[in-house]
Design a protein around this motif. Structure first.
Motif, PDB file in Angstrom:
ATOM      1  N   ALA A 116      47.109 -81.554 -75.041  1.00 49.42           N
ATOM      2  CA  ALA A 116      45.802 -81.849 -75.470  1.00 49.42           C
ATOM      3  C   ALA A 116      45.198 -83.466 -74.531  1.00 49.42           C
ATOM      4  O   ALA A 116      46.212 -84.271 -74.135  1.00 49.42           O
ATOM      5  CB  ALA A 116      45.012 -81.977 -76.360  1.00 49.42           C
ATOM      6  N   ASN A 117      44.028 -83.264 -73.727  1.00 48.98           N
ATOM      7  CA  ASN A 117      43.407 -84.691 -72.585  1.00 48.98           C
ATOM      8  C   ASN A 117      41.925 -84.454 -73.591  1.00 48.98           C
ATOM      9  O   ASN A 117      41.133 -83.122 -73.934  1.00 48.98           O
ATOM     10  CB  ASN A 117      43.509 -83.740 -71.389  1.00 48.98           C
ATOM     11  N   ILE A 118      41.607 -85.358 -73.092  1.00 49.67           N
ATOM     12  CA  ILE A 118      39.994 -86.201 -73.146  1.00 49.67           C
ATOM     13  C   ILE A 118      39.632 -87.041 -71.472  1.00 49.67           C
ATOM     14  O   ILE A 118      40.285 -87.495 -71.618  1.00 49.67           O
ATOM     15  CB  ILE A 118      39.891 -86.532 -73.805  1.00 49.67           C
ATOM     16  N   ASN A 160      50.355 -82.104 -70.460  1.00 48.26           N
ATOM     17  CA  ASN A 160      48.843 -82.188 -70.785  1.00 48.26           C
ATOM     18  C   ASN A 160      47.863 -81.278 -70.075  1.00 48.26           C
ATOM     19  O   ASN A 160      48.086 -81.375 -69.050  1.00 48.26           O
ATOM     20  CB  ASN A 160      48.843 -83.041 -71.935  1.00 48.26           C
ATOM     21  N   PRO A 161      46.621 -80.926 -70.822  1.00 46.77           N
ATOM     22  CA  PRO A 161      46.109 -80.588 -69.009  1.00 46.77           C
ATOM     23  C   PRO A 161      45.840 -81.976 -68.292  1.00 46.77           C
ATOM     24  O   PRO A 161      45.241 -83.068 -68.961  1.00 46.77           O
ATOM     25  CB  PRO A 161      44.359 -80.556 -70.449  1.00 46.77           C
ATOM     26  N   TYR A 162      45.294 -81.344 -67.439  1.00 43.03           N
ATOM     27  CA  TYR A 162      44.437 -82.800 -65.563  1.00 43.03           C
ATOM     28  C   TYR A 162      43.447 -82.755 -65.434  1.00 43.03           C
ATOM     29  O   TYR A 162      42.775 -81.319 -65.493  1.00 43.03           O
ATOM     30  CB  TYR A 162      45.600 -82.755 -64.866  1.00 43.03           C
ATOM     31  N   VAL A 168      39.227 -79.019 -65.347  1.00 41.17           N
ATOM     32  CA  VAL A 168      40.138 -79.206 -66.393  1.00 41.17           C
ATOM     33  C   VAL A 168      41.246 -77.752 -65.689  1.00 41.17           C
ATOM     34  O   VAL A 168      40.905 -76.829 -65.761  1.00 41.17           O
ATOM     35  CB  VAL A 168      39.435 -78.841 -67.769  1.00 41.17           C
ATOM     36  N   LEU A 169      42.316 -78.989 -65.471  1.00 40.66           N
ATOM     37  CA  LEU A 169      43.747 -77.826 -65.454  1.00 40.66           C
ATOM     38  C   LEU A 169      44.614 -77.943 -66.290  1.00 40.66           C
ATOM     39  O   LEU A 169      45.097 -78.875 -66.946  1.00 40.66           O
ATOM     40  CB  LEU A 169      44.858 -78.461 -63.895  1.00 40.66           C
ATOM     41  N   PHE A 170      44.684 -76.590 -66.982  1.00 46.15           N
ATOM     42  CA  PHE A 170      45.003 -76.314 -67.864  1.00 46.15           C
ATOM     43  C   PHE A 170      47.322 -75.570 -67.741  1.00 46.15           C
ATOM     44  O   PHE A 170      46.493 -74.607 -66.668  1.00 46.15           O
ATOM     45  CB  PHE A 170      45.241 -75.031 -68.996  1.00 46.15           C
ATOM     46  N   LEU A 171      47.676 -76.092 -68.025  1.00 42.30           N
ATOM     47  CA  LEU A 171      49.019 -76.500 -67.609  1.00 42.30           C
ATOM     48  C   LEU A 171      49.895 -75.565 -68.630  1.00 42.30           C
ATOM     49  O   LEU A 171      50.232 -75.770 -69.890  1.00 42.30           O
ATOM     50  CB  LEU A 171      50.103 -77.467 -67.464  1.00 42.30           C
ATOM     51  N   THR A 172      49.990 -74.496 -68.524  1.00 43.79           N
ATOM     52  CA  THR A 172      49.952 -73.378 -69.856  1.00 43.79           C
ATOM     53  C   THR A 172      51.317 -72.592 -70.335  1.00 43.79           C
ATOM     54  O   THR A 172      52.604 -73.421 -69.056  1.00 43.79           O
ATOM     55  CB  THR A 172      49.657 -71.815 -69.348  1.00 43.79           C
ATOM     56  N   LEU A 173      51.888 -72.265 -70.978  1.00 41.56           N
ATOM     57  CA  LEU A 173      53.191 -72.514 -71.717  1.00 41.56           C
ATOM     58  C   LEU A 173      53.461 -70.999 -71.143  1.00 41.56           C
ATOM     59  O   LEU A 173      54.984 -70.968 -71.562  1.00 41.56           O
ATOM     60  CB  LEU A 173      52.735 -71.687 -72.815  1.00 41.56           C
ATOM     61  N   ILE A 202      55.018 -75.802 -67.762  1.00 41.53           N
ATOM     62  CA  ILE A 202      55.191 -76.448 -67.071  1.00 41.53           C
ATOM     63  C   ILE A 202      55.453 -77.525 -67.926  1.00 41.53           C
ATOM     64  O   ILE A 202      55.223 -78.356 -68.941  1.00 41.53           O
ATOM     65  CB  ILE A 202      52.977 -76.293 -66.145  1.00 41.53           C
ATOM     66  N   THR A 203      56.036 -78.298 -66.614  1.00 42.36           N
ATOM     67  CA  THR A 203      56.561 -80.034 -68.119  1.00 42.36           C
ATOM     68  C   THR A 203      56.081 -80.869 -67.042  1.00 42.36           C
ATOM     69  O   THR A 203      56.270 -81.630 -67.633  1.00 42.36           O
ATOM     70  CB  THR A 203      57.997 -80.266 -67.433  1.00 42.36           C
ATOM     71  N   TYR A 204      55.454 -80.645 -65.051  1.00 41.32           N
ATOM     72  CA  TYR A 204      54.989 -81.569 -64.984  1.00 41.32           C
ATOM     73  C   TYR A 204      53.793 -81.540 -64.194  1.00 41.32           C
ATOM     74  O   TYR A 204      54.412 -80.205 -63.750  1.00 41.32           O
ATOM     75  CB  TYR A 204      56.414 -81.919 -64.021  1.00 41.32           C
ATOM     76  N   MET A 205      52.949 -82.495 -63.782  1.00 41.98           N
ATOM     77  CA  MET A 205      51.664 -82.210 -63.167  1.00 41.98           C
ATOM     78  C   MET A 205      51.756 -83.957 -63.011  1.00 41.98           C
ATOM     79  O   MET A 205      51.483 -84.821 -63.145  1.00 41.98           O
ATOM     80  CB  MET A 205      51.067 -82.014 -64.045  1.00 41.98           C
TER      81      MET A 205
END
Length: 332
Positions: A116-118, A160-162, A168-173, A202-205
């Motif tokens: 999650a992110n805000i 986490n989302p970026y 919003v960039l969702f980094l999916t499973l 995704i483990t890194y962004m």
């Protein structure tokens, strides 16, 4: 699906013979002990990509230890300059102000959150079934929801989302970057990083100078004017405007350009890297047996130092520091 059940071990091995011998990294030359070190107030209990939680409840961020108390039974998910994002034992998302004030916000989701992110009034959540959602921080209303393929097994290092302005960039499973406009609440694009069946999250962004770098455990993506992908068995990754550095399961440290063109490689036999950071003119790699390797960015020269690290220590990489157990070493 609880994270504890899907974050499976990557290295489980069943031995059918009576004895075994594990090869470990043994450097030929050690320059000495790395002396720029210090102590935390307690040992590390939980780690995430952006923060860690100490056993005494203190928060450890990229900038260092903060005297903010997090309930011990809470699971740490993320932390930024404004909010500390946690999950309660009841499955609620609990947001704690990063300034240490008592005002908290609770989302009674009753389901397990993976990341999650805000940003502003927008709360971006990735659930453990790979569903993506946007909520209003003020009203707590659901603004957007998008389903995706549920993962079979994931790497515990979940990104986490970026936020990138209104995007919003969702980094999916399942190895994708799903781009959503937070203003129009529309999905704009989906980019595949890798398509492995297992451990494909995704483990890194990171985004630097309009160049997006993302990675799973098996591939790295660079996206600017065009897409580039390369397959590596990745343990750690770090990127700057100058390039990208990765460590691999084969004990290699590899230097790439921002567009993933190969620059250099250095192999350390049997090395198991647990941390990587690029500071000033050096690349620092933390090795599980208690060594830190400081390399030039072109990987042509390096020194090896002793560090007081145990192989079972939990590792957190901060901004210019490696943290493990109740200790840290400065590398700036």
């Amino acid at each position: 699906m609880k994270l504890s059940t899907i974050a499976l071990s990557l290295g489980a091995v069943i031995l059918f013979s009576g004895c075994s011998h594990k090869e470990v990294f043994k450097p030929e030359n050690v320059k000495g002990e790395w002396r720029n070190a210090g102590r935390l107030s307690s040992s590390i209990d939980q780690t995430t990509q952006t923060a860690a939680l100490l056993e005494n409840g203190h928060l450890l961020t990229q900038k260092g230890e903060m005297n903010i108390q997090i309930p011990k039974e809470y699971r740490l998910i993320n932390a930024n300059d404004t909010w500390i994002i946690t999950e309660s034992p009841e499955g609620n998302l609990v947001l704690l102000p990063a300034d240490g004030t008592d005002t908290k916000v609770t989302f009674e989701l009753k389901r397990s959150v993976a990341a999650a992110n805000i940003q502003g009034d927008t709360v971006a959540i990735l659930f453990t079934n790979n569903e993506m959602a946007l909520y209003s921080l003020e009203s707590k209303k659901l603004l957007f929801k998008q389903s995706s393929n549920a993962p079979v097994a994931v790497d515990a290092r979940i990104a986490n989302p970026y936020f990138l302005k209104e995007l919003v960039l969702f980094l999916t499973l399942d190895g994708k970057i799903v781009i959503v406009n937070s203003e129009t609440k529309q999905m704009l694009r989906s980019v595949v990083v890798s398509s492995e069946e297992y451990f494909n999250n995704i483990t890194y962004m990171n985004v630097i100078d309009n160049n997006m770098v993302a990675a799973t455990g098996s591939a790295v993506l660079a996206l600017s004017q065009k897409e580039a992908r390369e397959k590596y068995e990745i343990r750690n990754i770090a990127s700057t405007a100058e390039g990208i550095w990765i460590t691999t399961k084969q004990g290699e440290i590899i230097a790439l350009t921002p567009s993933l063109q190969f620059k250099a490689k250095k192999k350390f036999p049997f090395a198991h890297f647990v941390g990587l950071s690029v500071q000033n003119d050096r690349v620092y790699a933390l090795e599980q047996e208690g060594y830190m390797i400081a390399l030039t960015k072109n990987l042509l020269a390096f020194d090896v130092y002793d560090v007081d690290l145990d192989s079972d220590n939990k590792i957190f990489v901060g901004d210019g520091s490696f943290y493990f157990d109740d200790r840290y070493i400065n590398i700036q």
